[in-house]
Design an enzyme around this catalytic site. Sequence first.
Site, PDB file in Angstrom:
ATOM      1  N   GLU A 135       0.825  -1.209   0.000  1.00 20.53           N
ATOM      2  CA  GLU A 135       0.000   0.000   0.000  1.00 20.53           C
ATOM      3  C   GLU A 135       0.860   1.260   0.000  1.00 20.53           C
ATOM      4  O   GLU A 135       0.598   2.238   0.711  1.00 20.53           O
ATOM      5  CB  GLU A 135      -0.957  -0.021   1.204  1.00 20.53           C
ATOM      6  CG  GLU A 135      -1.881  -1.238   1.199  1.00 20.53           C
ATOM      7  CD  GLU A 135      -2.931  -1.217   2.308  1.00 20.53           C
ATOM      8  OE1 GLU A 135      -2.854  -0.330   3.192  1.00 20.53           O
ATOM      9  OE2 GLU A 135      -3.836  -2.068   2.285  1.00 20.53           O
ATOM     10  N   GLU A 282      -5.420  -9.380   0.133  1.00 22.73           N
ATOM     11  CA  GLU A 282      -5.888  -9.426   1.520  1.00 22.73           C
ATOM     12  C   GLU A 282      -7.398  -9.246   1.559  1.00 22.73           C
ATOM     13  O   GLU A 282      -7.944  -8.343   0.914  1.00 22.73           O
ATOM     14  CB  GLU A 282      -5.259  -8.311   2.375  1.00 22.73           C
ATOM     15  CG  GLU A 282      -3.779  -8.486   2.678  1.00 22.73           C
ATOM     16  CD  GLU A 282      -3.249  -7.353   3.559  1.00 22.73           C
ATOM     17  OE1 GLU A 282      -4.083  -6.601   4.124  1.00 22.73           O
ATOM     18  OE2 GLU A 282      -2.016  -7.220   3.674  1.00 22.73           O
TER      19      GLU A 282
END
Length: 523
Positions: A135, A282
């Site tokens: 991220e 995820e």
Amino acid sequence: MADSKFSLFFLFLFVFLTVSEGKFSPLINGVKVEKDDKQPFVGVNIGSDVSNLLSPSDLVSFLHFQKITHIRLYDTNPDILKALKGSKIRVVISVPNNQLLAIGYSNTTAAAWIARNVVAYYPQTLISGISVGDEVLTTIPSASPLLLPAIESLYNALVAANLHTQITISTPHAASIILDPFPPSQAFFNQSLVQFILPLLQFLSRTGSPLMMNFYPYYVFMQNKGVVPLDNALFKPLVPSKEMVDPNTLLHYTNVLDAMIDSAYFSMKNLNITDVIVLVTETGWPSKGDSKEPYATINNADNFNSNLIKHIIDRSGTPFHPEVTSSVYIYELFNEDLRSPPVSEANWGLFYGNSTPVYLLHVSGSGTFLANDTTNQTFCIAIDEFDVKTLQTALDWACGPGKANCTEIQPGEVCYQPNNVKNHASYAFDSYYQKEGKTSGSCDFKGLAMITTTDPSHGSCIFPGSKKMKNNTKETVNSTQIPEASGGAAQRLKLWINGEKSPYLFTCSFLILSVLIPLMAPW
């Protein structure tokens, strides 16, 4: 001449039985490498903030025991990579954010990283992908200009090692890089990030790598309570009136995750990228939270992950791309009890660090994945929020036309107390659910019932599901595993000889023999 024809016959037979396995296995560094079948899979993330994490060798044994074939690490733990040698478990390794700077600035550093963390283990350890950073665009935006250079340098090192066709490389993104994701057709990438996202997507398209996304329906639900139904977030069956409908495409969405995945596809389409697959690196649901997280419960986590597994195994794709089912990695395998608050941060795992389950998934019938965690210990009970009159109607149906055994909730019997509609309905619902073999839809009652792994028995009142378990201590877990999966070509031949022929095997055998019989005619 006869000897040569016999040799030809058995050569054809051997080739057929090998090819019928569905894949060729190339040699890399003298080791046979099984090509991935490209079918959608469910994998697990393995974090390290666990106080009593299994040793690497025990971890690999545990993964085998649970039939887990795909994992993702947040680093390149050498002990785990060594332990995975020969295991056939596919692993995605990661470049931590703090290593991006060095790799992004230096091709030599990138080459050394590949040599140390990939070439040193592959193919004995089946490294299937590399996730570069985590991220980055949203957590450390100052490093954004270095992200693609780092990925390209690592990719060039893979090319130099002739591994670029075996190992994909990408970077996981937070869902927040996509703005206005609902309805999906209106989604688009944050304009301030497009300068980094577009060239990255072009790289992924060119190299056949996936767009890695971290998608959490849990957070979507928590941020939109009252708008997004809980059942929609948990993959529960919905009546058509409760499905989300995209007004621009008229596509119906029965769950939040599909909508999130399609928002990524529409966002890419807006940038004229249409050939990059979404990989969900995820997703998950916490089983415990603090007072501000009342929906972080074992039942919700169980329902989410169980239904997620079934959804992926069913290969139903998404409304926008029904032909493509994204693979997912569940966050996560173990509770990371060393994580900082909030409470939910330490409670995303399917198991505790010592390998005991946090809850028992109900994934029977979805293949062998996590089969040993699934003892089918599930019960059907009435939900907490209900209308008494409607619940009574459902109870009457279960004990009447539904033919549930309601004897023990009659006055004077062991399950009569507490004497209320919810208690009696839960017993009747579970009786019907168990009688119907826990089939899909048998625990619904027009939305008044839910499946739970917590035994609702109390005192001397034993619920039907608990009685069934005691009477069937060796309950067989339903599996879709093909009988010859472990035996390869030799086992396939054995099954054929024993009369367990498949139409595919019979047809191919007929075609081969039609070629060989004329050659054997002079015999």
